[in-house]
Design a protein around this motif. Structure first.
Motif, mmCIF file in Angstrom:
data_model
loop_
_atom_site.group_PDB
_atom_site.id
_atom_site.type_symbol
_atom_site.label_atom_id
_atom_site.label_comp_id
_atom_site.label_asym_id
_atom_site.label_seq_id
_atom_site.Cartn_x
_atom_site.Cartn_y
_atom_site.Cartn_z
ATOM 1 N N THR A 1 0.852 -1.186 0.000
ATOM 2 C CA THR A 1 0.000 0.000 0.000
ATOM 3 C C THR A 1 0.890 1.237 0.000
ATOM 4 O OG1 THR A 1 -0.031 0.171 2.421
ATOM 5 C CG2 THR A 1 -1.736 -1.215 1.389
ATOM 6 N N PRO A 2 0.316 2.427 -0.155
ATOM 7 C CA PRO A 2 1.118 3.635 0.031
ATOM 8 C C PRO A 2 1.478 3.832 1.501
ATOM 9 C CG PRO A 2 -0.919 4.096 -1.181
ATOM 10 C CD PRO A 2 -1.059 2.734 -0.578
ATOM 11 N N GLN A 3 2.438 4.699 1.730
ATOM 12 C CA GLN A 3 2.850 5.068 3.083
ATOM 13 C C GLN A 3 1.913 6.147 3.634
ATOM 14 O OE1 GLN A 3 5.549 3.678 4.570
ATOM 15 N NE2 GLN A 3 6.746 2.799 2.889
ATOM 16 N N ALA A 4 2.088 6.508 4.897
ATOM 17 C CA ALA A 4 1.391 7.658 5.472
ATOM 18 C C ALA A 4 1.769 8.901 4.666
ATOM 19 C CB ALA A 4 1.793 7.838 6.934
ATOM 20 N N PRO A 5 0.817 9.850 4.517
ATOM 21 C CA PRO A 5 -0.435 9.971 5.247
ATOM 22 C C PRO A 5 -1.624 9.276 4.593
ATOM 23 C CG PRO A 5 -0.149 11.918 3.906
ATOM 24 C CD PRO A 5 1.062 11.043 3.660
ATOM 25 N N SER A 6 -1.390 8.298 3.719
ATOM 26 C CA SER A 6 -2.484 7.563 3.088
ATOM 27 C C SER A 6 -3.158 6.645 4.106
ATOM 28 C CB SER A 6 -1.951 6.721 1.933
ATOM 29 O OG SER A 6 -1.371 5.515 2.400
ATOM 30 N N GLY A 7 -4.187 5.948 3.632
ATOM 31 C CA GLY A 7 -4.851 4.965 4.471
ATOM 32 C C GLY A 7 -4.118 3.641 4.534
ATOM 33 N N GLY A 8 -2.952 3.549 3.873
ATOM 34 C CA GLY A 8 -2.195 2.307 3.877
ATOM 35 C C GLY A 8 -1.875 1.775 5.257
ATOM 36 N N PRO A 9 -1.310 2.600 6.166
ATOM 37 C CA PRO A 9 -1.017 2.089 7.507
ATOM 38 C C PRO A 9 -2.240 1.542 8.229
ATOM 39 C CG PRO A 9 0.204 4.105 7.117
ATOM 40 C CD PRO A 9 -0.743 3.952 5.957
#
Length: 580
Positions: free
Chosen positions: A294-302
């Protein structure tokens, strides 16, 4: 009510991945479809030997597949699809918005995350959404104000990704969108519904002007809508790349419009010209025998990774979609992940995000152990490295779209793109809507004790997002699946559902995206439709489900098989999967 159905009833074959890949074989039986998710007359799913596109509108899917057939890459197709979506689905994404993308390179087997999130202008402050007395502004007032618009990043991100992975000339990727804008396109039922909706942006002056015909009546489904200004904007972007949007006459129009009317914003030409997207390694974490990127923060990935990490320490994979205990585990893992995300995740350039602590095996085991037999209170945990931060008051509406693309070389794009709310801020320039992305910040920047929220506004800061495009790989980093959804803050739950359905319950993409939705956050449990026995069983676990009031999912999913690819699109929207 019957809880199980054979997948053969839907004409969907059982699928097995290529040799050496974890099997997505023997799909489990499917729950009864909710009314909003009944199979439509159009065929949403598809199988194809060479390439696949799944997106929210058939016109956009056609543009993408045409690019792939012409020898284009997955990124080339993403550019063309975004250009069309911004025209035919302007309530969800566009040239004035932002995006997150995960790109998988089939040759190197590396997953790269591209961050085209909007940023707050240099003139913003942590009091962005407070009135002169320090009270939070009404949400609608903030959305419609110029203060809601961040510096747009989707076009700049696509420009960067195209420089890295494009095959066809940038200038030729906008031809289909330009033709549709000039000659007109047929207004879809979903767009017509948004035009007629009670959303405040739909009644904003720019939107009313654009969506009103010469006879004074609004456009309805089946009408032909032309947008010469959009065609001109595409001409400039096609010629100059992202700088065609972020500098020159279009940039000036953005600045002028943001500074007009109520609650004027502070975006300057310098803010636009200085915008830079980000790229780097995707956030890839193990989930059972898979690797989810997934993408890293600040995305919803975490947040999505936390939820998967909690579920890995349950027996949900031994259950299926007809098992109320599976949905209970799903909901409780969602609640735990939302609590942690809301407390700790923000722009890592501005705040300390304790990512390693949040994703540590021991921590996830402790969080999973909090799932009992009945729902109880949930709060954020205390992972290693947790900073002192205040509570979050972010209100996140939905107005977003998702795209999955696999090209003939096996490269993959999973991209979520948005203008934030329906028609963004309701303000238009150059034939497209400006985003209201800054309302993704926490309106209250501090706790009563003075601790600042991780997602508080700040100059140059990117607001936290729920967007979490995902790509699934084998341990040898071969492509397994890609998925994602719009849906505001519910994106995390929608994406979690489809990944569990694909990876744990062995469903086909169309089965997975068509499953009922369940969004559990705090003490609220919302869903679209479940069989009565499951509703009663969950209520007995202190988990009563209410009818969802938020944005519907718009899931897209594609998996790899020995014979090519299988794609599915959410029946709640107008998307389709198509390939060749």
């Amino acid at each position: 009510m019957t809880l199980r159905r054979s997948i053969l009833a839907f004409g969907l074959p059982a699928l097995v991945l290529a040799a050496g890949s974890p099997a997505l074989a023997q799909p489990t039986a499917l729950l009864e479809r909710p009314a909003s998710a009944q199979p439509q007359k159009r065929a949403q799913s598809a199988t194809a030997p060479h390439a696949m596109v799944a997106a929210a509108n058939p016109l956009a899917v056609k543009a993408g597949t045409d690019i792939l057939k012409a020898g284009g890459s997955a990124v080339d197709a993403a550019v063309a699809i975004q250009a069309v979506l911004g025209l035919v689905e302007p309530q969800s994404s566009g040239l004035g918005g932002g995006a997150f993308m995960v790109y998988y390179d089939a040759k190197t087997r590396q997953a790269t995350a591209y961050d085209g999130r909007e940023v707050a202008p240099a003139g913003a402050s942590d009091r962005l959404f407070l009135d002169k007395d320090g009270n939070r502004l009404p949400f609608v007032e903030a959305v419609l104000g110029g203060i809601s618009t961040g510096v747009p990043g989707a076009v700049a991100m696509l420009d960067m990704a195209h420089r890295d992975h494009g095959k066809l000339p940038w200038s030729g990727l906008f031809d289909e969108a330009r033709s549709l804008a000039t000659d007109g396109f047929t207004v879809s039922p979903r767009l017509a519904g948004m035009i007629a909706s009670k959303a405040p942006q739909a009644s904003a002056p720019d939107a009313k002007r654009y969506f009103t015909k010469a006879d004074g009546t609004p456009y309805v489904a089946g009408d032909r809508l032309r947008n010469a200004d959009y065609a001109q904007s595409l001409d400039r972007i096609a010629r100059y790349g992202a700088s065609g949007l972020l500098t020159g006459p279009l940039a000036q129009k953005i600045v002028d419009r943001v500074h007009q009317d109520s609650r004027p914003g502070t975006i300057t030409l310098a803010d636009l010209a200085n915008y830079r997207p980000h790229s780097g390694p995707a956030l890839c974490r193990p989930y059972r025998v898979y690797l989810v990127c997934t993408p890293q923060a600040p995305s919803g990935g975490p947040g999505l990774q936390i939820a998967l990490g909690v579920l890995e320490h349950t027996d949900i994979a031994k259950r299926d979609a007809s098992d109320e205990k599976a949905w209970f585990q799903f909901a409780q893992a969602s609640r735990l992940a939302y609590a942690d995300r809301d407390r700790y995740v923000g722009d890592p350039a501005f705040v300390q995000v304790p990512l390693n602590g949040l994703l540590a095996t021991a921590y996830l085991q402790r969080r999973a152990a909090e799932i009992g037999e009945r729902a109880g209170p949930v709060t954020f945990g205390l992972p290693d490295g947790a900073p002192k931060v205040g509570p979050d008051t972010t209100q996140e509406p939905g107005g977003t779209s998702h795209i999955v693309i696999v090209d003939a070389a096996g490269n993959v794009v999973s991209m979520t793109t948005t203008v934030e709310s329906i028609f963004g801020s309701g303000r238009m320039v150059g034939g497209f809507f400006l985003n209201n992305q800054l309302t993704d910040f926490s309106f209250s920047p501090t706790d009563p004790d003075g601790a600042k929220a991780a997602n508080a506004p700040a100059p140059g800061k990117r607001p936290r997002s729920s967007m979490a495009p995902a790509i699934v790989l084998t341990p040898q980093r071969k492509f397994v699946a890609a998925a994602g959804s719009p849906g505001g803050s519910a994106i995390q739950a929608y994406n979690l559902k489809v990944l569990v359905a694909l990876l744990d319950w062995k469903m086909t993409p169309q089965e997975a995206v068509s499953l009922p939705n369940l969004v559990a956050k705090g003490d609220t449990y919302s869903a679209d439709a479940f069989p009565q026995p499951i509703l009663e069983a969950l209520a007995a676990r202190n988990m009563p489900l209410s009818t969802s009031k938020g944005e519907e999912s718009g899931l897209q999913a594609v998996i790899a098989t020995p014979k090519g690819y299988v794609g599915g699109a959410d029946p709640r929207r107008e998307g389709v999967a198509r390939g060749f």
